[in-house]
Write a protein that holds these residues in place. Structure first.
Motif, short mmCIF file in Angstrom:
data_model
loop_
_atom_site.label_atom_id
_atom_site.label_comp_id
_atom_site.label_asym_id
_atom_site.label_seq_id
_atom_site.Cartn_x
_atom_site.Cartn_y
_atom_site.Cartn_z
N LEU A 2 9.41 -6.57 1.86
CA LEU A 2 8.21 -5.78 1.60
C LEU A 2 7.24 -5.97 2.77
O LEU A 2 7.09 -7.08 3.28
CB LEU A 2 7.54 -6.24 0.30
N TYR A 3 6.61 -4.88 3.18
CA TYR A 3 5.73 -4.92 4.34
C TYR A 3 4.40 -4.26 4.02
O TYR A 3 4.30 -3.41 3.13
CB TYR A 3 6.38 -4.17 5.52
N ASN A 4 3.36 -4.66 4.77
CA ASN A 4 2.10 -3.94 4.70
C ASN A 4 2.28 -2.55 5.31
O ASN A 4 3.21 -2.31 6.08
CB ASN A 4 1.00 -4.70 5.45
N ASP A 5 1.40 -1.64 4.95
CA ASP A 5 1.46 -0.26 5.43
C ASP A 5 2.81 0.39 5.13
O ASP A 5 3.32 1.21 5.89
CB ASP A 5 1.17 -0.20 6.93
N SER A 6 3.42 0.00 4.02
CA SER A 6 4.70 0.55 3.60
C SER A 6 4.72 0.59 2.07
O SER A 6 4.13 -0.28 1.41
CB SER A 6 5.86 -0.30 4.13
N ASP A 7 5.41 1.57 1.50
CA ASP A 7 5.39 1.75 0.05
C ASP A 7 5.98 0.55 -0.71
O ASP A 7 7.04 0.04 -0.35
CB ASP A 7 6.17 3.00 -0.34
N PHE A 50 -6.24 -1.68 -0.59
CA PHE A 50 -5.01 -0.99 -0.92
C PHE A 50 -5.29 0.49 -1.14
O PHE A 50 -6.41 0.90 -1.40
CB PHE A 50 -4.35 -1.58 -2.17
N HIS A 51 -4.24 1.29 -1.01
CA HIS A 51 -4.36 2.73 -1.23
C HIS A 51 -3.30 3.15 -2.23
O HIS A 51 -2.12 2.95 -2.01
CB HIS A 51 -4.15 3.49 0.08
N LYS A 95 5.25 -8.85 4.42
CA LYS A 95 5.43 -9.28 5.80
C LYS A 95 4.68 -8.34 6.75
O LYS A 95 4.32 -7.22 6.38
CB LYS A 95 6.92 -9.30 6.15
N ASP A 96 4.48 -8.82 7.97
CA ASP A 96 3.75 -8.05 8.98
C ASP A 96 4.67 -6.95 9.52
O ASP A 96 5.64 -7.24 10.24
CB ASP A 96 3.30 -8.98 10.11
N LYS A 97 4.38 -5.70 9.18
CA LYS A 97 5.26 -4.60 9.56
C LYS A 97 5.33 -4.42 11.08
O LYS A 97 6.41 -4.23 11.64
CB LYS A 97 4.78 -3.30 8.90
N LYS A 98 4.20 -4.45 11.75
CA LYS A 98 4.17 -4.24 13.19
C LYS A 98 4.96 -5.31 13.92
O LYS A 98 5.74 -5.02 14.85
CB LYS A 98 2.71 -4.24 13.68
N LYS A 120 0.32 0.88 -1.50
CA LYS A 120 0.44 0.55 -0.07
C LYS A 120 -0.77 -0.29 0.31
O LYS A 120 -1.91 0.11 0.08
CB LYS A 120 0.51 1.82 0.76
N TRP A 121 -0.54 -1.46 0.89
CA TRP A 121 -1.63 -2.35 1.32
C TRP A 121 -1.83 -2.25 2.84
O TRP A 121 -0.87 -2.03 3.58
CB TRP A 121 -1.33 -3.79 0.96
#
Length: 393
Positions: free
Chosen positions: A160-165, A206-207, A266-269, A236-237
């Motif tokens: 699971l990642y930030n900026d991801s569903d 979050f969105h 986890k850090d997506k970038k 999505k966070w």
């Protein structure tokens, strides 16, 4: 006689002129002075908004700082603090954007704090029978009417990642979606400023994705993302880290925490950057030219990725595919173009998106030694063709 009379008149005029020059040019007449009375208790504060339009500057002064202190708050307000019993005059000098000056005075009376009342408050605070906090009342007295279980539905072998569903299944026997809401546990204090001054507010990072019934491998039971045995929501966070995700139920007029889980993102970038570099290290070496490296990377994407899921109706979305592109291995031309541009960037090459001229199809154009080369790493459509799939819910 007449000559002496004229001399006296001239001297008087000169005296008046000199006196006016010695007076502050921004002093205002009595009709521009507004007098007010303020009574506060020692140790307390009073915020007052200055009701003068189009204020440019505010200046304040206290006749007795030891009794009442004052400061400007923002662009349109002042704050008076009672120091000790006594009286003081607060003077506010207001200059408008047009240069007009107003003087406002507040006659401040600072009263002595009521020791008896303070002692009663202390006794109440220190009492064994003191009232619990709101969250304690919520948890100990008011309980949810229905049962809840939470489960993250993204595939178990994917991160699971930030900026991801992130898809959460809320298993519950509560039939009313209006009494169910999420608390994503990411409230943070954010500094803001308006015409009344600086203030802090709590915002969520979050969105919630406003989309309903989007997954083709999920049986929906109607609107509001309702599925068999509960609800399916996608979140999505913004930032990585641990998130204390909770579901609340509205009981009467109170929202009560019904269930919660900890979600680690986890850090997506960072993860994407590590994946890009690992592919470069795997398929290229220092003996290759930049053109050779880009060709190898293009072929790697074509060999290892499939086109996004589609069938006779066109593009479809599966919950089973939810995740980042380098893990789910399904992409479209936009994903492929983005990947090739990211590869080029890591190799120190200039790149851009180029429109193919049809069906919103794009490919990457990379400049190498002053020349432009095109790289289209989009898999063919039929590699993602789907006719039958399993239903998850």
């Amino acid at each position: 006689m007449k000559k002496q009379k004229y001399i006296r008149i001239i001297l008087c005029l000169v005296f008046i002129f000199v006196f006016m020059m010695m007076t502050e040019i921004d002093e205002v007449s009595a009709k521009n002075v507004t007098k007010n009375r303020v009574t506060i208790t020692s140790g307390t504060k009073r915020k007052i908004r200055i009701k003068v339009p189009k204020i440019k500057t505010l200046k304040v002064k206290s006749s007795k700082k030891s009794v009442a202190a004052v400061k400007v708050v923002g662009k349109r307000a002042i704050r008076i603090t009672g120091k000790k019993t006594g009286r003081a005059v607060i003077t506010v000098k207001v200059t408008t954007k047009k240069g007009k000056v107003h003087k406002i005075q507040y006659k401040v009376t600072v009263k002595k704090k009521n020791k008896k009342k303070s002692q009663e408050n202390n006794n109440t605070n220190n009492s064994v029978d003191k009232k619990p906090a709101n969250n304690q009342i919520e948890q100990s007295i008011i309980k949810p009417k229905y049962k809840y279980e939470l489960q993250v539905m993204n595939s178990k072998d994917k991160n699971l990642y930030n900026d991801s569903d992130v898809v959460v299944y809320i298993k519950t026997n509560n039939p009313n979606s209006a009494t169910v809401k999420a608390d994503c546990g990411t409230g943070k204090l954010v500094k803001r400023e308006d015409e009344d001054g600086v203030f802090y507010t709590v915002e969520d990072e979050f969105h919630k994705i406003i989309s309903s019934n989007i997954y083709s491998d999920v049986h929906y039971m109607g609107s509001d993302n309702q599925v068999s045995g509960g609800y399916l929501y996608t979140y999505k966070w913004d930032n990585p880290g641990k998130k204390n995700f909770a579901i609340k139920e509205k009981v009467g007029e109170t929202w009560v925490t019904a269930a919660n889980i900890e979600i680690e993102l986890k850090d997506k970038k960072k993860a994407e950057d590590e994946w890009l570099q690992s592919v470069i290290d795997e398929v290229t070496d220092s003996s290759m030219t930049s053109r050779d490296k880009m060709q190898r990377l293009e072929q790697y994407i074509l060999d290892n990725f499939m086109y996004d899921r589609n069938n006779e109706q066109g593009e479809i979305y599966l919950l089973a595919d939810e995740g980042v592109y380098w893990e789910r291995r399904h992409i479209d031309c936009w994903d492929a173009t983005n990947i090739m541009c990211l590869f080029a960037d890591k190799l120190g090459l200039e790149s851009k998106w180029t429109y193919a001229g049809y069906a919103q199809h794009y490919y990457a154009t990379v400049t190498i030694d002053g020349k432009e080369y095109d790289y289209d790493a989009c898999p063919v459509s039929d590699t993602g063709w789907t006719i039958i799939w399993e239903y998850i819910l």
